[in-house]
Design a protein around this motif. Structure first.
Motif, mmCIF file in Angstrom:
data_model
loop_
_atom_site.group_PDB
_atom_site.id
_atom_site.type_symbol
_atom_site.label_atom_id
_atom_site.label_comp_id
_atom_site.label_asym_id
_atom_site.label_seq_id
_atom_site.Cartn_x
_atom_site.Cartn_y
_atom_site.Cartn_z
ATOM 1 N N THR A 224 0.805 -1.226 0.000
ATOM 2 C CA THR A 224 0.000 0.000 0.000
ATOM 3 C C THR A 224 0.836 1.273 0.000
ATOM 4 O O THR A 224 0.289 2.367 0.050
ATOM 5 C CB THR A 224 -0.929 0.027 1.236
ATOM 6 O OG1 THR A 224 -0.125 -0.045 2.425
ATOM 7 C CG2 THR A 224 -1.902 -1.133 1.193
ATOM 8 N N LYS A 225 2.160 1.151 -0.075
ATOM 9 C CA LYS A 225 2.987 2.360 -0.123
ATOM 10 C C LYS A 225 2.709 3.131 -1.416
ATOM 11 O O LYS A 225 2.303 2.561 -2.424
ATOM 12 C CB LYS A 225 4.466 2.001 -0.010
ATOM 13 C CG LYS A 225 5.001 1.123 -1.127
ATOM 14 C CD LYS A 225 6.467 0.772 -0.889
ATOM 15 C CE LYS A 225 7.001 -0.081 -2.036
ATOM 16 N NZ LYS A 225 8.416 -0.434 -1.858
ATOM 17 N N ASP A 226 2.933 4.464 -1.375
ATOM 18 C CA ASP A 226 2.566 5.333 -2.490
ATOM 19 C C ASP A 226 3.236 4.951 -3.803
ATOM 20 O O ASP A 226 2.693 5.200 -4.878
ATOM 21 C CB ASP A 226 2.917 6.798 -2.165
ATOM 22 C CG ASP A 226 1.995 7.357 -1.097
ATOM 23 O OD1 ASP A 226 0.962 6.723 -0.841
ATOM 24 O OD2 ASP A 226 2.308 8.421 -0.528
ATOM 25 N N PHE A 230 -0.643 -0.840 -6.428
ATOM 26 C CA PHE A 230 -1.881 -0.911 -5.660
ATOM 27 C C PHE A 230 -2.044 0.338 -4.780
ATOM 28 O O PHE A 230 -3.149 0.871 -4.646
ATOM 29 C CB PHE A 230 -1.901 -2.179 -4.799
ATOM 30 C CG PHE A 230 -3.147 -2.327 -3.970
ATOM 31 C CD1 PHE A 230 -4.368 -2.597 -4.575
ATOM 32 C CD2 PHE A 230 -3.100 -2.177 -2.593
ATOM 33 C CE1 PHE A 230 -5.525 -2.719 -3.808
ATOM 34 C CE2 PHE A 230 -4.244 -2.306 -1.821
ATOM 35 C CZ PHE A 230 -5.463 -2.582 -2.421
ATOM 36 N N GLY A 231 -0.938 0.784 -4.204
ATOM 37 C CA GLY A 231 -0.990 1.978 -3.362
ATOM 38 C C GLY A 231 -1.423 3.210 -4.146
ATOM 39 O O GLY A 231 -2.198 4.038 -3.664
ATOM 40 N N LYS A 232 -0.930 3.340 -5.366
ATOM 41 C CA LYS A 232 -1.321 4.470 -6.221
ATOM 42 C C LYS A 232 -2.818 4.441 -6.500
ATOM 43 O O LYS A 232 -3.517 5.454 -6.381
ATOM 44 C CB LYS A 232 -0.549 4.427 -7.539
ATOM 45 C CG LYS A 232 0.947 4.695 -7.419
ATOM 46 C CD LYS A 232 1.622 4.527 -8.777
ATOM 47 C CE LYS A 232 3.125 4.725 -8.677
ATOM 48 N NZ LYS A 232 3.799 4.507 -9.975
ATOM 49 N N LEU A 233 -3.314 3.261 -6.882
ATOM 50 C CA LEU A 233 -4.736 3.126 -7.209
ATOM 51 C C LEU A 233 -5.607 3.337 -5.974
ATOM 52 O O LEU A 233 -6.677 3.952 -6.044
ATOM 53 C CB LEU A 233 -4.999 1.753 -7.814
ATOM 54 C CG LEU A 233 -4.325 1.476 -9.162
ATOM 55 C CD1 LEU A 233 -4.515 0.020 -9.556
ATOM 56 C CD2 LEU A 233 -4.880 2.385 -10.238
ATOM 57 N N LEU A 234 -5.162 2.836 -4.841
ATOM 58 C CA LEU A 234 -5.923 2.989 -3.604
ATOM 59 C C LEU A 234 -6.049 4.456 -3.214
ATOM 60 O O LEU A 234 -7.124 4.926 -2.822
ATOM 61 C CB LEU A 234 -5.245 2.198 -2.476
ATOM 62 C CG LEU A 234 -5.956 2.217 -1.116
ATOM 63 C CD1 LEU A 234 -7.323 1.556 -1.226
ATOM 64 C CD2 LEU A 234 -5.108 1.491 -0.068
ATOM 65 N N ASN A 235 -4.956 5.204 -3.356
ATOM 66 C CA ASN A 235 -4.994 6.620 -3.008
ATOM 67 C C ASN A 235 -5.910 7.407 -3.942
ATOM 68 O O ASN A 235 -6.590 8.343 -3.535
ATOM 69 C CB ASN A 235 -3.583 7.207 -3.032
ATOM 70 C CG ASN A 235 -2.830 6.924 -1.742
ATOM 71 O OD1 ASN A 235 -3.381 7.065 -0.664
ATOM 72 N ND2 ASN A 235 -1.581 6.504 -1.855
ATOM 73 N N ILE A 236 -5.922 7.038 -5.238
ATOM 74 C CA ILE A 236 -6.840 7.682 -6.182
ATOM 75 C C ILE A 236 -8.283 7.431 -5.747
ATOM 76 O O ILE A 236 -9.116 8.346 -5.722
ATOM 77 C CB ILE A 236 -6.618 7.144 -7.603
ATOM 78 C CG1 ILE A 236 -5.259 7.578 -8.142
ATOM 79 C CG2 ILE A 236 -7.720 7.644 -8.546
ATOM 80 C CD1 ILE A 236 -4.905 6.935 -9.464
ATOM 81 N N LEU A 237 -8.578 6.192 -5.410
ATOM 82 C CA LEU A 237 -9.931 5.833 -4.989
ATOM 83 C C LEU A 237 -10.348 6.630 -3.753
ATOM 84 O O LEU A 237 -11.454 7.189 -3.698
ATOM 85 C CB LEU A 237 -9.999 4.331 -4.708
ATOM 86 C CG LEU A 237 -11.323 3.817 -4.135
ATOM 87 C CD1 LEU A 237 -12.446 4.044 -5.129
ATOM 88 C CD2 LEU A 237 -11.228 2.347 -3.781
ATOM 89 N N LEU A 259 -2.712 2.601 6.350
ATOM 90 C CA LEU A 259 -2.202 2.103 5.075
ATOM 91 C C LEU A 259 -0.955 2.838 4.596
ATOM 92 O O LEU A 259 -0.259 2.368 3.710
ATOM 93 C CB LEU A 259 -3.288 2.226 3.995
ATOM 94 C CG LEU A 259 -4.558 1.408 4.233
ATOM 95 C CD1 LEU A 259 -5.595 1.739 3.179
ATOM 96 C CD2 LEU A 259 -4.255 -0.079 4.226
ATOM 97 N N ASN A 260 -0.693 4.027 5.157
ATOM 98 C CA ASN A 260 0.430 4.843 4.685
ATOM 99 C C ASN A 260 1.177 5.491 5.839
ATOM 100 O O ASN A 260 0.611 5.718 6.919
ATOM 101 C CB ASN A 260 -0.081 5.970 3.767
ATOM 102 C CG ASN A 260 -0.752 5.443 2.532
ATOM 103 O OD1 ASN A 260 -0.112 4.960 1.630
ATOM 104 N ND2 ASN A 260 -2.078 5.551 2.502
ATOM 105 N N LYS A 261 2.420 5.819 5.579
ATOM 106 C CA LYS A 261 3.157 6.654 6.526
ATOM 107 C C LYS A 261 2.555 8.054 6.488
ATOM 108 O O LYS A 261 2.033 8.488 5.457
ATOM 109 C CB LYS A 261 4.637 6.725 6.140
ATOM 110 C CG LYS A 261 5.382 5.411 6.264
ATOM 111 C CD LYS A 261 6.837 5.565 5.834
ATOM 112 C CE LYS A 261 7.591 4.255 5.931
ATOM 113 N NZ LYS A 261 9.007 4.391 5.510
#
Length: 275
Positions: A224-226, A230-237, A259-261
């Motif tokens: 889930t890191k940026d 997957f992390g990129k898509l999750l943050n967009i969502l 999910l992120n720092k």
């Protein structure tokens, strides 16, 4: 706004590619035919990342990546703020059908491999009307020298108007006014330099590209890191649905922390409570 055309010259395996773009564009081809290179060229246009010699198809020529942007709305321009918005608006052309168009190019030097964002427009074929040459001719000049340059090098301008010139700005405006009277036969389309700092001015205007390469290691891709796919898509969502769920905003912030720092505005790590 929409990116409607991408032209790539001299980048890696692409000697010259001219391709229309749509809302959804699918690129099909054999392995090593240049599909990824084509996508990377669009990222280069937006980011301006420095290249190396191996990235040039012909090391004696520049790389030129040209993009046509259509349907630019007031909302698109609003992200720039009033000052920067005015800088960009003067390059947006209104076509006969009422739609607008912006044509920009990023040129990579084959000398030092750095790049500059440039405007693609119609300019006079005569070299003396080139902006850089005009600037050089009038650099440090004033008074009678300005009038003398106009009469000697730009004799097309009326002598009565040239005699009234007192400043460099006025002299250049006279030349610009004359250029607007030239016929299409006297003009040619070229990429020309923009004012210093324009690259930084326009960054907020471009969309944020997300390049997701083919999955090589599923365990890495699902992190889930940026920087992970997957992390990129999750943050967009999360960004898209957050405004529609204001009552759950606190929950979303807690979810992000899981999910992120967490960093402050200066980039200093605040906490790392990832699951």
């Amino acid at each position: 706004m929409k990116f409607t055309k991408l032209v790539v010259e001299n980048f890696k395996s692409l000697k010259h590619v001219n391709t229309p773009l749509s809302t959804f564009t699918c690129i099909v081809g054999e392995n090593n035919s240049g599909k990824s290179t084509f996508i990377q060229s669009l990222l280069l246009f937006i980011k301006g990342t420095k290249l190396k010699q191996d990235d040039f198809y012909d090391i004696s020529k520049d790389i030129l990546i040209t993009v046509i942007i259509n349907d630019i709305s007031t909302a698109d321009l609003a992200v720039l703020g009033d000052v920067h918005k005015e800088k960009l608006e003067k390059f947006i052309l209104t076509k006969e059908d009422g739609t607008n168009e912006l044509k920009l190019a990023r040129r990579y030097s084959h000398i030092d491999y750095s790049s500059k964002l440039r405007n693609v427009t119609f300019v006079p074929k005569l070299e003396k009307f080139n902006k850089d040459i005009i600037d050089e001719k009038f650099k440090g000049q004033k008074g009678a020298s300005l009038v003398n340059i106009l009469k000697t090098d730009y004799h097309e301008i009326e002598a009565t108007k040239a005699n009234e010139v007192k400043t460099q700005k006025a002299a250049k405006e006279l030349i610009e006014d004359y250029i607007t009277t030239l016929s299409t036969e006297e003009m040619e389309e070229k990429d020309i330099s923009l004012e210093p700092g324009f690259d930084n001015t326009i960054k907020a205007f471009f969309p944020e590209p997300i390049y997701i390469p083919a999955v090589k290691d599923l365990s890495d891709e699902m992190k889930t890191k940026d920087s992970a796919s997957f992390g990129k898509l999750l943050n967009i969502l999360l960004d898209v649905i957050e405004d529609d769920l204001n009552e759950a905003k606190e929950v979303f912030e807690k979810l992000r922390e899981k999910l992120n720092k967490t960093y402050d505005d200066s980039g200093v790590l605040i906490s790392d409570n990832r699951l």
